[in-house]
Design a protein around this motif. Structure first.
Motif, short mmCIF file in Angstrom:
data_model
loop_
_atom_site.label_atom_id
_atom_site.label_comp_id
_atom_site.label_asym_id
_atom_site.label_seq_id
_atom_site.Cartn_x
_atom_site.Cartn_y
_atom_site.Cartn_z
N THR A 118 -26.35 -21.00 77.39
CA THR A 118 -27.07 -20.46 78.54
C THR A 118 -27.72 -19.13 78.21
N ALA A 119 -26.98 -18.27 77.50
CA ALA A 119 -27.54 -16.98 77.10
C ALA A 119 -28.76 -17.17 76.20
N LEU A 120 -28.70 -18.16 75.32
CA LEU A 120 -29.86 -18.43 74.45
C LEU A 120 -31.06 -18.91 75.26
N VAL A 121 -30.81 -19.80 76.23
CA VAL A 121 -31.89 -20.29 77.08
C VAL A 121 -32.53 -19.12 77.84
N ILE A 122 -31.70 -18.25 78.41
CA ILE A 122 -32.23 -17.11 79.15
C ILE A 122 -33.01 -16.18 78.22
N GLY A 123 -32.46 -15.94 77.03
CA GLY A 123 -33.14 -15.06 76.08
C GLY A 123 -34.49 -15.62 75.65
N VAL A 124 -34.55 -16.91 75.33
CA VAL A 124 -35.82 -17.52 74.94
C VAL A 124 -36.79 -17.52 76.12
N GLY A 125 -36.26 -17.82 77.34
CA GLY A 125 -37.12 -17.79 78.51
C GLY A 125 -37.76 -16.42 78.72
N LEU A 126 -36.97 -15.35 78.58
CA LEU A 126 -37.53 -14.00 78.69
C LEU A 126 -38.56 -13.74 77.61
N GLY A 127 -38.31 -14.30 76.42
CA GLY A 127 -39.23 -14.09 75.31
C GLY A 127 -40.57 -14.77 75.49
N ILE A 128 -40.62 -15.87 76.25
CA ILE A 128 -41.88 -16.60 76.42
C ILE A 128 -42.49 -16.40 77.81
N GLY A 129 -41.99 -15.41 78.55
CA GLY A 129 -42.68 -15.05 79.77
C GLY A 129 -41.94 -15.23 81.07
N TRP A 130 -40.67 -15.64 81.04
CA TRP A 130 -39.90 -15.77 82.28
C TRP A 130 -39.62 -14.38 82.82
N ARG A 131 -39.96 -14.16 84.07
CA ARG A 131 -39.81 -12.83 84.66
C ARG A 131 -39.10 -12.92 86.02
N PRO A 132 -37.75 -12.97 86.00
CA PRO A 132 -37.03 -13.00 87.28
C PRO A 132 -37.24 -11.72 88.06
N THR A 133 -37.47 -11.87 89.35
CA THR A 133 -37.67 -10.71 90.23
C THR A 133 -36.46 -10.62 91.16
N THR A 134 -35.43 -9.96 90.69
CA THR A 134 -34.18 -9.98 91.44
C THR A 134 -33.38 -8.71 91.20
N SER A 135 -32.27 -8.58 91.89
CA SER A 135 -31.41 -7.41 91.78
C SER A 135 -30.21 -7.73 90.89
N VAL A 136 -29.45 -6.68 90.59
CA VAL A 136 -28.24 -6.86 89.78
C VAL A 136 -27.26 -7.79 90.48
N TRP A 137 -27.09 -7.61 91.79
CA TRP A 137 -26.13 -8.43 92.52
C TRP A 137 -26.54 -9.89 92.55
N ARG A 138 -27.83 -10.17 92.60
CA ARG A 138 -28.28 -11.56 92.55
C ARG A 138 -28.08 -12.16 91.15
N TRP A 139 -28.19 -11.34 90.14
CA TRP A 139 -27.84 -11.80 88.79
C TRP A 139 -26.35 -12.16 88.73
N VAL A 140 -25.52 -11.34 89.34
CA VAL A 140 -24.09 -11.63 89.38
C VAL A 140 -23.84 -12.95 90.09
N GLY A 141 -24.53 -13.17 91.20
CA GLY A 141 -24.39 -14.43 91.92
C GLY A 141 -24.84 -15.62 91.10
N ALA A 142 -25.95 -15.48 90.36
CA ALA A 142 -26.44 -16.58 89.52
C ALA A 142 -25.44 -16.89 88.40
N VAL A 143 -24.89 -15.85 87.78
CA VAL A 143 -23.90 -16.06 86.72
C VAL A 143 -22.65 -16.74 87.28
N ALA A 144 -22.22 -16.31 88.46
CA ALA A 144 -21.05 -16.93 89.09
C ALA A 144 -21.30 -18.41 89.37
N MET A 145 -22.51 -18.76 89.82
CA MET A 145 -22.85 -20.16 90.05
C MET A 145 -22.84 -20.95 88.75
N ILE A 146 -23.35 -20.36 87.67
CA ILE A 146 -23.35 -21.02 86.37
C ILE A 146 -21.93 -21.28 85.89
#
Length: 259
Positions: A118-146
């Motif tokens: 998952t970390a690799l997918v997120i890293g590659v996504g950021l590298g090719i233009g993925w730009r999440p528009t969110t807060s730290v707490w929403r990142w925590v929520g997404a990680v908890a869901m994963i």
């Protein structure tokens, strides 16, 4: 002392399963590289036609994460089935260790492998233009869901590995888990699907999990539903699958190795 022994047994089994992954580089790197290759394929080959609005990579990252988790869970089912077929589990049970640590080792190793992928997918996504528009707490929520989703699939895979007659039978589970994300909102919105297929896609467990991560990262869903609505359904699916799979795997293990 019994708690200390349980922790030690679990640590040993987790270490064994992780070392086994390292000694099977073909399966390990396939699990890591497959979602990345699919991301590049969908974004650069199909993305121009498939994008709904904005950049397609913003849409597709959550779907690739669940696809990656499905493939990793299938690998866990195969590994457990191979252990059972090879007799190593019988040897473990003849030793003074907790039987529960055998399953826990497989599940913990699955969680570790999938979080790395998952970390690799997120890293590659950021590298090719993925730009999440969110807060730290929403990142925590997404990680908890994963984490919840991976744990649920890993325990489901453990139950399948116990049910399967061998590694070949367990391997078919991988194809089922890899097929289901395609019939969800992972790659296209459900409104583009035929009516009969749309009903299945909207009511299977992968869709609310994907939409929850999409809403947490990008601020909207592709279904038009709110974050709270999708998160509630995703939580029910995740906790339900986890509870039933854990109970089923424990029961199957006891039944299979009852004295």
């Amino acid at each position: 002392m019994s708690l200390a022994y349980a922790v030690t047994d679990s640590r040993i089994m987790i270490t064994r399963c992780l070392r086994r992954s390292r000694r099977d580089p073909e399966a390990f790197f396939t699990a890591l590289m497959l979602p990345i290759m699919l991301m590049l394929l969908f974004v650069y080959v199909f993305g121009g036609e498939l994008k709904d609005s904005g950049s397609y990579v913003d849409y597709v990252v959550p779907g690739l994460i669940v696809l990656c988790a499905g493939f990793g869970a299938g690998t866990t089912a195969v590994a457990l089935a191979a252990d059972l077929a090879g007799g190593i589990v019988d040897r473990f049970r003849s030793m003074p260790i907790r039987a529960s640590s055998i399953l826990l080792g497989q599940v913990a190793a699955s969680l570790t492998r999938n979080l790395l992928a998952t970390a690799l997918v997120i890293g590659v996504g950021l590298g090719i233009g993925w730009r999440p528009t969110t807060s730290v707490w929403r990142w925590v929520g997404a990680v908890a869901m994963i984490v919840l989703f991976i744990l649920a699939l890993s325990w489901l895979a453990a139950a399948v590995g116990l049910l399967a007659g061998g590694p070949e039978a367990a391997n078919s589970f991988t194809f089922v888990l890899m097929f289901l994300p395609y019939v969800s909102t992972a790659f296209v919105p459900t409104r583009t699907m035929p009516a009969a297929l749309r009903g299945f896609a909207e009511n299977q467990p992968f869709t609310p999990i994907i939409e929850t991560m999409r809403a947490l990262w990008m601020g909207h869903t592709s279904t038009g539903a709110s974050l709270g609505h999708e998160a509630w359904i995703a939580g029910v699916w995740g906790v339900g699958i986890l509870a039933l799979s854990w109970a089923g795997a424990a029961w199957l293990f006891r039944r299979r190795f009852a004295a």
